[in-house]
Design a protein around this motif. Structure first.
Motif, PDB file in Angstrom:
ATOM      1  N   SER A 168      32.525  27.600  37.038  1.00 48.19           N
ATOM      2  CA  SER A 168      33.161  28.743  37.722  1.00 48.19           C
ATOM      3  C   SER A 168      34.276  29.313  36.868  1.00 48.19           C
ATOM      4  O   SER A 168      35.044  28.558  36.260  1.00 48.19           O
ATOM      5  CB  SER A 168      33.771  28.309  39.056  1.00 48.19           C
ATOM      6  OG  SER A 168      32.778  28.044  40.001  1.00 48.19           O
ATOM      7  N   ARG A 169      34.384  30.616  36.852  1.00 53.33           N
ATOM      8  CA  ARG A 169      35.460  31.282  36.128  1.00 53.33           C
ATOM      9  C   ARG A 169      36.753  31.170  36.945  1.00 53.33           C
ATOM     10  O   ARG A 169      36.721  31.261  38.177  1.00 53.33           O
ATOM     11  CB  ARG A 169      35.092  32.748  35.931  1.00 53.33           C
ATOM     12  CG  ARG A 169      35.983  33.484  34.957  1.00 53.33           C
ATOM     13  CD  ARG A 169      35.681  33.118  33.513  1.00 53.33           C
ATOM     14  NE  ARG A 169      34.582  33.905  32.960  1.00 53.33           N
ATOM     15  CZ  ARG A 169      34.728  35.143  32.480  1.00 53.33           C
ATOM     16  NH1 ARG A 169      35.900  35.728  32.457  1.00 53.33           N
ATOM     17  NH2 ARG A 169      33.688  35.784  32.003  1.00 53.33           N
ATOM     18  N   VAL A 170      37.869  30.951  36.246  1.00 49.64           N
ATOM     19  CA  VAL A 170      39.175  30.889  36.909  1.00 49.64           C
ATOM     20  C   VAL A 170      39.910  32.182  36.596  1.00 49.64           C
ATOM     21  O   VAL A 170      39.928  32.612  35.443  1.00 49.64           O
ATOM     22  CB  VAL A 170      40.007  29.710  36.356  1.00 49.64           C
ATOM     23  CG1 VAL A 170      41.412  29.724  36.918  1.00 49.64           C
ATOM     24  CG2 VAL A 170      39.319  28.385  36.650  1.00 49.64           C
ATOM     25  N   HIS A 171      40.502  32.817  37.608  1.00 46.20           N
ATOM     26  CA  HIS A 171      41.310  33.995  37.284  1.00 46.20           C
ATOM     27  C   HIS A 171      42.635  34.021  38.051  1.00 46.20           C
ATOM     28  O   HIS A 171      42.697  33.677  39.225  1.00 46.20           O
ATOM     29  CB  HIS A 171      40.510  35.291  37.470  1.00 46.20           C
ATOM     30  CG  HIS A 171      40.128  35.595  38.890  1.00 46.20           C
ATOM     31  ND1 HIS A 171      40.820  36.503  39.649  1.00 46.20           N
ATOM     32  CD2 HIS A 171      39.148  35.122  39.665  1.00 46.20           C
ATOM     33  CE1 HIS A 171      40.250  36.567  40.844  1.00 46.20           C
ATOM     34  NE2 HIS A 171      39.237  35.735  40.881  1.00 46.20           N
ATOM     35  N   PHE A 172      43.676  34.397  37.300  1.00 44.74           N
ATOM     36  CA  PHE A 172      45.023  34.536  37.866  1.00 44.74           C
ATOM     37  C   PHE A 172      45.300  36.004  38.187  1.00 44.74           C
ATOM     38  O   PHE A 172      46.384  36.351  38.623  1.00 44.74           O
ATOM     39  CB  PHE A 172      46.076  34.030  36.872  1.00 44.74           C
ATOM     40  CG  PHE A 172      46.028  32.551  36.619  1.00 44.74           C
ATOM     41  CD1 PHE A 172      46.746  31.667  37.419  1.00 44.74           C
ATOM     42  CD2 PHE A 172      45.265  32.028  35.580  1.00 44.74           C
ATOM     43  CE1 PHE A 172      46.711  30.303  37.180  1.00 44.74           C
ATOM     44  CE2 PHE A 172      45.226  30.660  35.336  1.00 44.74           C
ATOM     45  CZ  PHE A 172      45.947  29.791  36.134  1.00 44.74           C
ATOM     46  N   THR A 173      44.327  36.846  37.897  1.00 45.69           N
ATOM     47  CA  THR A 173      44.487  38.291  38.100  1.00 45.69           C
ATOM     48  C   THR A 173      44.241  38.660  39.564  1.00 45.69           C
ATOM     49  O   THR A 173      43.645  37.887  40.315  1.00 45.69           O
ATOM     50  CB  THR A 173      43.468  39.055  37.226  1.00 45.69           C
ATOM     51  OG1 THR A 173      42.180  38.451  37.426  1.00 45.69           O
ATOM     52  CG2 THR A 173      43.824  38.987  35.755  1.00 45.69           C
ATOM     53  N   GLN A 174      44.693  39.861  39.915  1.00 48.55           N
ATOM     54  CA  GLN A 174      44.487  40.386  41.267  1.00 48.55           C
ATOM     55  C   GLN A 174      42.992  40.533  41.560  1.00 48.55           C
ATOM     56  O   GLN A 174      42.502  40.118  42.600  1.00 48.55           O
ATOM     57  CB  GLN A 174      45.181  41.753  41.352  1.00 48.55           C
ATOM     58  CG  GLN A 174      45.154  42.395  42.717  1.00 48.55           C
ATOM     59  CD  GLN A 174      46.195  41.786  43.627  1.00 48.55           C
ATOM     60  OE1 GLN A 174      47.363  41.699  43.259  1.00 48.55           O
ATOM     61  NE2 GLN A 174      45.780  41.347  44.786  1.00 48.55           N
ATOM     62  N   HIS A 175      42.300  41.138  40.593  1.00 45.21           N
ATOM     63  CA  HIS A 175      40.881  41.404  40.790  1.00 45.21           C
ATOM     64  C   HIS A 175      40.012  40.405  40.042  1.00 45.21           C
ATOM     65  O   HIS A 175      40.394  39.923  38.974  1.00 45.21           O
ATOM     66  CB  HIS A 175      40.544  42.832  40.341  1.00 45.21           C
ATOM     67  CG  HIS A 175      41.333  43.852  41.086  1.00 45.21           C
ATOM     68  ND1 HIS A 175      41.123  44.123  42.422  1.00 45.21           N
ATOM     69  CD2 HIS A 175      42.389  44.616  40.703  1.00 45.21           C
ATOM     70  CE1 HIS A 175      41.999  45.029  42.823  1.00 45.21           C
ATOM     71  NE2 HIS A 175      42.787  45.348  41.783  1.00 45.21           N
ATOM     72  N   THR A 176      38.866  40.137  40.603  1.00 42.26           N
ATOM     73  CA  THR A 176      37.911  39.232  39.970  1.00 42.26           C
ATOM     74  C   THR A 176      37.362  39.903  38.706  1.00 42.26           C
ATOM     75  O   THR A 176      37.002  41.078  38.753  1.00 42.26           O
ATOM     76  CB  THR A 176      36.737  38.960  40.940  1.00 42.26           C
ATOM     77  OG1 THR A 176      37.287  38.611  42.205  1.00 42.26           O
ATOM     78  CG2 THR A 176      35.844  37.847  40.444  1.00 42.26           C
ATOM     79  N   PRO A 177      37.335  39.202  37.582  1.00 45.20           N
ATOM     80  CA  PRO A 177      36.770  39.817  36.378  1.00 45.20           C
ATOM     81  C   PRO A 177      35.271  40.101  36.582  1.00 45.20           C
ATOM     82  O   PRO A 177      34.633  39.426  37.396  1.00 45.20           O
ATOM     83  CB  PRO A 177      36.984  38.758  35.297  1.00 45.20           C
ATOM     84  CG  PRO A 177      37.215  37.480  36.017  1.00 45.20           C
ATOM     85  CD  PRO A 177      37.760  37.821  37.361  1.00 45.20           C
ATOM     86  N   THR A 178      34.754  41.092  35.878  1.00 42.30           N
ATOM     87  CA  THR A 178      33.313  41.376  36.022  1.00 42.30           C
ATOM     88  C   THR A 178      32.519  40.255  35.358  1.00 42.30           C
ATOM     89  O   THR A 178      32.751  39.914  34.195  1.00 42.30           O
ATOM     90  CB  THR A 178      32.933  42.739  35.395  1.00 42.30           C
ATOM     91  OG1 THR A 178      33.892  43.049  34.390  1.00 42.30           O
ATOM     92  CG2 THR A 178      32.870  43.844  36.428  1.00 42.30           C
ATOM     93  N   LEU A 179      31.619  39.694  36.140  1.00 42.38           N
ATOM     94  CA  LEU A 179      30.840  38.550  35.673  1.00 42.38           C
ATOM     95  C   LEU A 179      29.351  38.871  35.788  1.00 42.38           C
ATOM     96  O   LEU A 179      28.959  39.707  36.607  1.00 42.38           O
ATOM     97  CB  LEU A 179      31.155  37.329  36.550  1.00 42.38           C
ATOM     98  CG  LEU A 179      32.615  36.844  36.588  1.00 42.38           C
ATOM     99  CD1 LEU A 179      32.803  35.800  37.667  1.00 42.38           C
ATOM    100  CD2 LEU A 179      33.025  36.298  35.236  1.00 42.38           C
ATOM    101  N   PRO A 180      28.540  38.197  34.967  1.00 44.57           N
ATOM    102  CA  PRO A 180      27.092  38.390  35.102  1.00 44.57           C
ATOM    103  C   PRO A 180      26.648  38.063  36.541  1.00 44.57           C
ATOM    104  O   PRO A 180      27.265  37.229  37.214  1.00 44.57           O
ATOM    105  CB  PRO A 180      26.504  37.379  34.110  1.00 44.57           C
ATOM    106  CG  PRO A 180      27.608  37.067  33.163  1.00 44.57           C
ATOM    107  CD  PRO A 180      28.890  37.252  33.902  1.00 44.57           C
ATOM    108  N   ALA A 181      25.581  38.710  36.984  1.00 42.49           N
ATOM    109  CA  ALA A 181      25.128  38.610  38.376  1.00 42.49           C
ATOM    110  C   ALA A 181      24.860  37.171  38.836  1.00 42.49           C
ATOM    111  O   ALA A 181      25.112  36.823  39.981  1.00 42.49           O
ATOM    112  CB  ALA A 181      23.889  39.467  38.557  1.00 42.49           C
TER     113      ALA A 181
END
Ligand code: ADP
Length: 185
Positions: A89-102
């Motif tokens: 799973s991708r981890v993000h500290f950003t407001q929006h979810t990064p664009t990820l492959p489907a």
């Protein structure tokens, strides 16, 4: 170096921060391109109390600071309770979810544990001021930046070591040995 010069020489944040020159680089987290596996590895391979979060390895721009304790709890909770969070799973500290492959697994959002305004000083700040800030604000750590990019960290323990060093310098200046060396007695 003349003793008097040494005494009046101003130590800067850059001289006290870690890592020191030739030491292993600062352990940082990137805001949206690590996986749960990467984050778990960072936690397991280090003992630091916290980690600066930067935009990306390329930019080094400071985004915030995350505490080990909060990351550990968030990872445990996610693994236990959050359906779909896996090693990749991708981890993000950003407001929006990064664009990820489907077909990507569900990402882990860690925005809530990010301190978005950690205390920072520039590398040229005299240590006298840094010590004052630590005392007055009761800081545990402070990040050192240059042009908004993170260079290092100073912890409360680093401050105490720095003060001890200063004390020893003063003692060596006032010791009889010092006077003898200079031929004053
Ligand atoms: P303490 O200074 O109380 O032991 P830490 O365990 O967080 O606190 O830090 C240990 C040492 O590592 C300190 O000298 C500190 O400056 C440095 N340090 C802290 N965080 C990091 C980090 N993320 N990357 C590299 N060095 C760090």
């Amino acid at each position: 170096l003349d003793a008097k010069e040494e005494f009046t020489h101003t130590t800067l944040a850059a001289n006290v921060m870690r890592p020191r020159r030739n030491e292993v680089p600062l352990t940082v987290l990137t805001q949206d391109d690590m996986t749960v596996e990467d984050l778990e590895a960072t936690i397991n391979e280090t003992t630091y109390n916290g980690f600066p979060v930067i935009v990306s390895k390329e930019s080094q721009r400071l985004v915030g600071f995350a505490l080990r304790r909060d990351i550990t709890i968030a990872l445990e909770n996610a693994r236990r309770k959050q359906e779909g969070i896996v090693t990749s799973s991708r981890v993000h500290f950003t407001q929006h979810t990064p664009t990820l492959p489907a077909d990507s697994p569900r990402p882990l959002k860690l925005r809530s544990i990010l301190d978005m305004s950690p205390f920072t000083v520039t590398d040229h700040t005299p240590m006298e001021i840094v010590v004052d800030i630590f005392r007055k604000l009761g800081l545990r750590q402070c990040l050192v930046t240059h042009n908004g990019n993170v260079l290092g960290i100073i912890t409360k323990k680093n401050i105490l070591e720095h003060l001890e060093q200063l004390k020893q310098n003063v003692e060596s200046l006032t010791s009889p040995w010092h006077n003898n060396e200079k031929g004053y007695s």
